[in-house]
Design a protein around this motif. Structure first.
Motif, PDB file in Angstrom:
ATOM      1  N   TYR A  19       0.527  -5.588   2.442  1.00 29.07           N
ATOM      2  CA  TYR A  19      -1.079  -6.466   3.217  1.00 29.07           C
ATOM      3  C   TYR A  19      -1.229  -7.565   2.426  1.00 29.07           C
ATOM      4  CZ  TYR A  19      -1.726  -1.976   5.874  1.00 29.07           C
ATOM      5  OH  TYR A  19      -1.137  -0.811   6.291  1.00 29.07           O
TER       6      TYR A  19
ATOM      7  N   HIS B  91      -7.612  -1.396  -0.874  1.00 27.04           N
ATOM      8  CA  HIS B  91      -7.750  -0.634  -0.046  1.00 27.04           C
ATOM      9  C   HIS B  91      -8.162   1.081  -0.395  1.00 27.04           C
ATOM     10  CE1 HIS B  91      -4.329  -2.355   2.208  1.00 27.04           C
ATOM     11  NE2 HIS B  91      -4.514  -1.637   3.020  1.00 27.04           N
TER      12      HIS B  91
ATOM     13  N   THR C  99       0.720   4.233   0.532  1.00 21.56           N
ATOM     14  CA  THR C  99      -0.265   5.847   1.642  1.00 21.56           C
ATOM     15  C   THR C  99       1.248   5.213   3.167  1.00 21.56           C
ATOM     16  OG1 THR C  99      -1.880   5.747   1.139  1.00 21.56           O
ATOM     17  CG2 THR C  99      -1.439   6.361   3.256  1.00 21.56           C
TER      18      THR C  99
ATOM     19  N   HIS D 236      -6.397  -7.559   5.096  1.00 23.71           N
ATOM     20  CA  HIS D 236      -7.328  -6.165   4.274  1.00 23.71           C
ATOM     21  C   HIS D 236      -8.229  -6.693   3.956  1.00 23.71           C
ATOM     22  CE1 HIS D 236      -9.108  -2.330   3.367  1.00 23.71           C
ATOM     23  NE2 HIS D 236      -8.844  -2.082   4.218  1.00 23.71           N
TER      24      HIS D 236
ATOM     25  N   TRP E 244       0.847  -1.335   0.040  1.00 30.26           N
ATOM     26  CA  TRP E 244       0.069   0.017  -0.403  1.00 30.26           C
ATOM     27  C   TRP E 244       1.352   0.972   0.082  1.00 30.26           C
ATOM     28  CZ3 TRP E 244      -3.197   2.238   4.710  1.00 30.26           C
ATOM     29  CH2 TRP E 244      -4.411   3.294   4.072  1.00 30.26           C
TER      30      TRP E 244
END
Length: 69
Positions: free
Chosen positions: A34, A68, A29, A64, A27
């Motif tokens: 993940y 996302h 960010t 997750h 990810w």
């Protein structure tokens, strides 16, 4: 009976490993990797949830459900 149990455990572990390898993504960010569980069928998440606890404790992997935002 022991062979059936052993085969079932091996299939479970291989299924989890395949899911983990095919659905891991970084990810942007936070830069962490993940394992993204698909939203459907949600049963995959619940079936492999015990393994995610172990995996997270051993490797620090994060998990997750669905992509996302």
């Amino acid at each position: 009976m022991k062979r059936i149990l052993l085969v079932a455990v091996v299939i479970y572990l291989l299924g989890y490993l395949a899911l983990r390898l095919l659905n891991a993504e970084v990810w942007e960010t936070d830069g962490n990797t993940y394992v993204i569980f698909p939203r459907e069928p949600i049963a995959l998440y619940y079936i492999y949830r015990p393994m995610t606890y172990l995996d997270a404790a051993l490797t620090g992997m994060r998990f997750h459900i669905g992509p996302h935002q």
